[in-house]
Design a protein around this motif. Structure first.
Motif, short mmCIF file in Angstrom:
data_model
loop_
_atom_site.label_atom_id
_atom_site.label_comp_id
_atom_site.label_asym_id
_atom_site.label_seq_id
_atom_site.Cartn_x
_atom_site.Cartn_y
_atom_site.Cartn_z
N SER A 310 43.77 3.65 -38.69
CA SER A 310 43.95 4.47 -39.88
C SER A 310 44.31 5.89 -39.47
N SER A 312 43.95 9.94 -41.08
CA SER A 312 43.48 10.83 -42.14
C SER A 312 43.55 12.25 -41.61
N ASN A 329 45.06 10.19 -46.46
CA ASN A 329 44.40 9.05 -45.82
C ASN A 329 45.24 7.81 -46.02
N GLY A 381 37.87 10.80 -47.09
CA GLY A 381 38.70 9.74 -46.55
C GLY A 381 38.03 9.11 -45.34
N THR A 383 38.63 6.78 -41.57
CA THR A 383 39.37 6.05 -40.54
C THR A 383 38.36 5.39 -39.63
#
Length: 878
Positions: A310, A312, A329, A381, A383
């Motif tokens: 991910s 962000s 995000n 957000g 990750t």
């Protein structure tokens, strides 16, 4: 005679067409009968007052209620309207009961999942919720069940009509709070971090030297890629993370009782195979079976393989055009249809202590609350933290006991029974040691480790461990998710946070899965917090399986929350997380040896610095960063091939494309197509093809770093491959360029003007259940695509693909969002597919096109904006 034949054939054709039209009409009616009611009024028992559900053109609901009970009741009702089949399927996954749905083909997966005991642990977590939180889960379950009271079988979802072809006796069960909480275990498995790397190292250890393993699994490149928290902020304490249970702490190493209690388990010991004979309808659907149980679980709940991660980042108002923070995000998960996310807003008509919610964002169907998003004051957000929260242990088993600190200890044993559609029940025994459930015998890799045990001990690799007691080897799994946690409570704490202290209090509860949490608020503050239950290890570092019979290798507890990295209003004016290393090498606690290698983090950091330099930074700038297709390995290969010609004119023309390329993996790029095929071919030629002991090709970010080092070392033995007739780096580069050209020609023809990365790398949206049924007409009903996409592995636009397998996209930015703290209505969002889980519904895949283009849609939050966007209003009445 000819006229009669013509009339006869026409008559037959007319009958066939008529039957086809009847069939189409029947299928259409069956499909559409489960579509949700979006407007008007619905009376349902269980509500205290009226609840309003407003939906926009994308089907995104805003639920407004007078009480928390009615709010979560309505969320359960709406989730069931949109996604109940998905919810029902998920709970069968998390409880290890897929065989009840689909028969014997799913039995191996069920045995593995029941061994881990996700659903049992979830029930333990539900039992420890406080009165308020338990009421939220109960209200949500009541809402789901209120919907089911009027919708059974095909009225709930078209999939049940198809399931009836195989399993006509199946009946939907009532929803429970444990069904909700168990999905958090599935997400924790999806984001479990380094278990694959640990397993790979253990499996290849018999054939590779320690130096080779170190070369193939290098450490994080601190000298070139950034860390998330260069300097830990000093902030007031908000409490401590949950400690080990008292009985575990008393054992000294925190492991005497095992992570899961009797929610953990082990392989079958003599269980009978599923029996019974399927009828013709059952036999018609041949559910796909995979060779690896881990792979099977990955297909069901998400694959922790290539591309999972991910991005962000959050920027302070000091560098933005509005003077307030911007937060972005995009979690990277396995591609799924429907998408894992369900967008929603939950709004108390009057925010109060009893009803404190005014929150919007991305939810999981089946779970109350909002996982990622914002309320009226703060945004956040996630990750993946990528810290090491799983360890494998070698055990020594002697009969019904195992060795632990010089003594034989009885295995904890329980019996599990599996109901199998179309067959007889199957019973297995499962076993647990102090370290966790025994998993060898369930998967090929774990079993291979037990059969050829290697363990890393103080920097050495021995085979087998010299101090091993007598008995048979087995492998157990220790994982933070295999003991009850508090994430089920953390969701509501996040949803109602008002400031950074509240946010950190919620983070202290968010123990599994471990996530990087970024923060921004309407007062202009930004921040970051490492949450999670992160183990303190004993003698080992978790990079290889450790001796389970010696408690000095066990976990000693968890890192106290106040010692975890935190950043608040850093002087740089921004924070970036992309699964890269959290802190520098001087941090006191060991977190992992298997970070993502930071290519995305470095690129995002570079683009933010450029945007700040041009300044001020806008939401459009953040959108452009989300869409960035820059490929580090593409740039590196372009440099490596700058002076190389192969003598083959067509290949040299393909190589010339690279020299005019900007290293952007755009969908319409011919150079990107060739560059990625070249990278795949080079990796296979160097590490796999013709080699007696091939190296794993998992983790492109890892192999980017390995290749980068090899390109600076012409003398490396990896450049020589006798089977391919290649000797030396230049020879290997030439051979790989020619091979890559031939592969592209096979895929897209010999005209480079027609090459493009997008179609080669296309995303097939495969339905998680009937999309792999084995019957093409049924698969056609549920699957969509493939859709051309850009991006790639370790690219900011992270569309991952499996090296050495296929270029098809397998992992994706599952959603994208940009939150504007100056005006929440100026925020924007998008998800992979759409709100609806109903095939052929308007909202089934209506967000795919904007997702392809990285074009985010407006995100209404305030009442006026929501009213303006509303296309349908449903009133739920008591």
């Amino acid at each position: 005679m000819g006229r009669k034949i013509g009339i006869t054939l026409f008559s037959i054709l007319a009958v066939v067409v008529a039957l086809a039209l009847v069939a189409v009409g029947f299928v259409t009616w069956t499909v559409q009968r489960s579509f949700p009611q979006l407007s008007g009024e619905v009376k349902t028992s269980g509500l205290d007052a009226e609840v309003t559900v407003q939906r926009d053109a994308l089907g995104i609901p805003t639920i407004t209620a007078d009480s928390s009970h009615d709010l979560f009741f309505a969320q359960g009702y709406v989730h069931a309207q949109d996604r109940f089949w998905e919810m029902d399927f998920r709970r069968h996954v998390t409880s290890g009961r897929l065989s009840e749905l689909f028969g014997e083909s799913q039995l191996g997966t069920d045995q593995f999942l029941r061994t881990l005991g996700w659903h049992d642990i979830a029930q333990q977590e539900v039992d420890t919720l406080d009165e308020t939180e338990r009421a939220y889960y109960d209200a949500y379950a009541d809402g789901v069940n209120a919907y089911l009271a009027d919708h059974q079988g095909a009225d709930a979802s078209f999939e049940y009509a198809v399931l009836g072809l195989q399993n006509a006796d199946y009946e939907i069960e009532p929803w429970t709070p444990a069904d909700s909480v168990a999905w958090l275990k599935a997400m924790a498995w999806d984001l479990r971090s380094n278990i694959e790397s640990e397993t790979e190292r253990a499996v290849i250890a018999p054939e590779f030297t320690e130096a080779q393993i170190d070369q193939l699994y290098p450490g994080y490149p601190y000298d070139r890629n950034p860390v998330i928290v260069p300097k830990i902020s000093a902030v007031p304490a908000v409490g401590t993370a949950p400690d080990l249970p008292a009985e575990e702490a008393a054992a000294g190493d925190g492991s005497a009782e095992g992570d899961g209690g009797d929610a953990a388990g082990a392989p079958a010991s003599g269980g009978e195979a599923a029996g019974g004979t399927a009828d013709a309808a059952t036999a018609a659907i041949e559910w796909s079976e995979v060779s690896s149980v881990i792979e099977a679980v990955g297909e069901l709940v998400g694959d922790a393989g290539e591309g999972i991660g991910s991005n962000s980042w959050v920027l302070s108002g000091s560098v933005t055009d509005t003077g307030m923070p911007l937060l972005a995000n995009d979690p990277h998960l396995g591609a799924s249809l429907p998408s894992v996310w369900h967008q929603i807003q939950l709004k108390c008509s009057t925010v109060s202590e009893e009803c404190p919610f005014d929150v919007a964002g991305f939810s999981f169907s089946g779970l109350p609350g909002v996982i990622i998003g914002h309320n009226a004051r703060v945004a956040w957000g996630f990750t993946n933290l990528t810290t090491d929260v799983t360890d494998l242990y070698l055990e020594k088993i002697d009969g019904d006991s195992y060795w632990y600190d010089g003594a034989l200890v009885p295995l904890e044993t329980r019996t599990e029974t599996f109901k199998v559609a179309g067959g007889d029940d199957v019973t297995i025994d499962v076993h647990t040691t102090a370290n966790g459930p025994i998993v060898s015998g369930l998967t090929e890799d774990f079993t291979a480790i037990a059969e050829a045990p290697y363990t890393g001990t103080d920097g050495t690799v021995t085979a087998p461990p010299a101090d091993a007691p007598q008995g048979e080897y087995a492998v157990s799994l220790r994982w933070t998710a295999l003991q009850p946690g508090t994430t089920a409570s953390a969701i509501f704490a996040l949803n109602t946070a008002k400031d950074f202290d509240d946010f950190r209090g919620a983070a202290a509860l968010f123990d599994v899965p471990a996530q990087n949490l970024i923060y921004a608020d309407v007062d202009g503050n930004i921040g970051y917090q490492t949450p999670g239950k992160l183990p303190i290890r004993g003698a080992g570092d978790g990079s290889m399986p450790q001796p389970g019979w010696d408690s000095t290798y066990g976990w000693q507890g968890y890192i106290p929350f106040e010692e975890l990295p935190v950043s608040y209003n850093p002087t740089e004016g921004y924070i970036v997380t992309a699964n890269n290393a959290i802190v520098g090498q001087d941090y006191a606690n060991f977190l992992t040896s298997d970070w993502d290698y930071g290519w995305r983090a470095a690129r995002i950091d570079e683009l933010i610095q450029r945007a700040i330099a041009k300044g001020p930074v806008t939401a459009d700038d953040l959108n452009a960063i989300l869409a960035d297709d820059y490929s580090f390995v593409g740039m590196r290969l372009t440099a490596a091939y700058a002076e190389i010609t192969t003598g083959d004119d067509e290949t040299d023309a393909a190589l010339a494309l690279l020299q005019e390329w900007d290293a952007q993996n755009e969908a319409d790029s011919a150079a990107a197509a060739y560059a990625n095929v070249l990278w795949d071919t080079l990796a296979e030629n160097v590490f796999v093809d013709g080699r007696e002991n091939p190296a794993p090709l998992s983790g492109q970010g890892r192999l980017f770093l390995v290749l980068d080092a090899l390109l600076d070392d012409e003398t490396s033995t990896w450049w020589t491959n006798d089977e391919l007739g290649v000797s030396g780096m230049t020879d290997m580069l030439k051979r790989s360029a020619i091979d890559a050209y031939e592969r592209v020609v096979d895929e897209q023809g010999d005209n480079p003007s027609r090459w493009n990365w997008g179609s080669l790398h296309a995303l097939p949206l495969v339905n998680d259940t009937f999309g792999t049924s084995g019957i093409k007409p049924i698969e056609w009903l549920f699957n969509r695509g493939p859709f051309p996409v850009g991006g790639g592995s370790s690219v900011v636009n992270a569309t991952g693909w499996d090296l050495g397998s296929s270029f098809s996209t397998v992992t994706v930015p599952s959603m994208r969002m940009i939150i504007d703290l100056s005006d929440f209505d100026a925020s924007r969002w998008n998800q992979l597919t759409g709100q609806s889980g109903h095939a052929f519904h308007t909202n089934y895949i209506d967000q795919v096109e904007s997702w392809q283009k990285v074009e985010l849609t407006p995100w209404a939050f305030t009442p006026d904006a929501v009213d303006a966007a509303t296309t349908d209003t449903l009133v739920l009445m008591p």
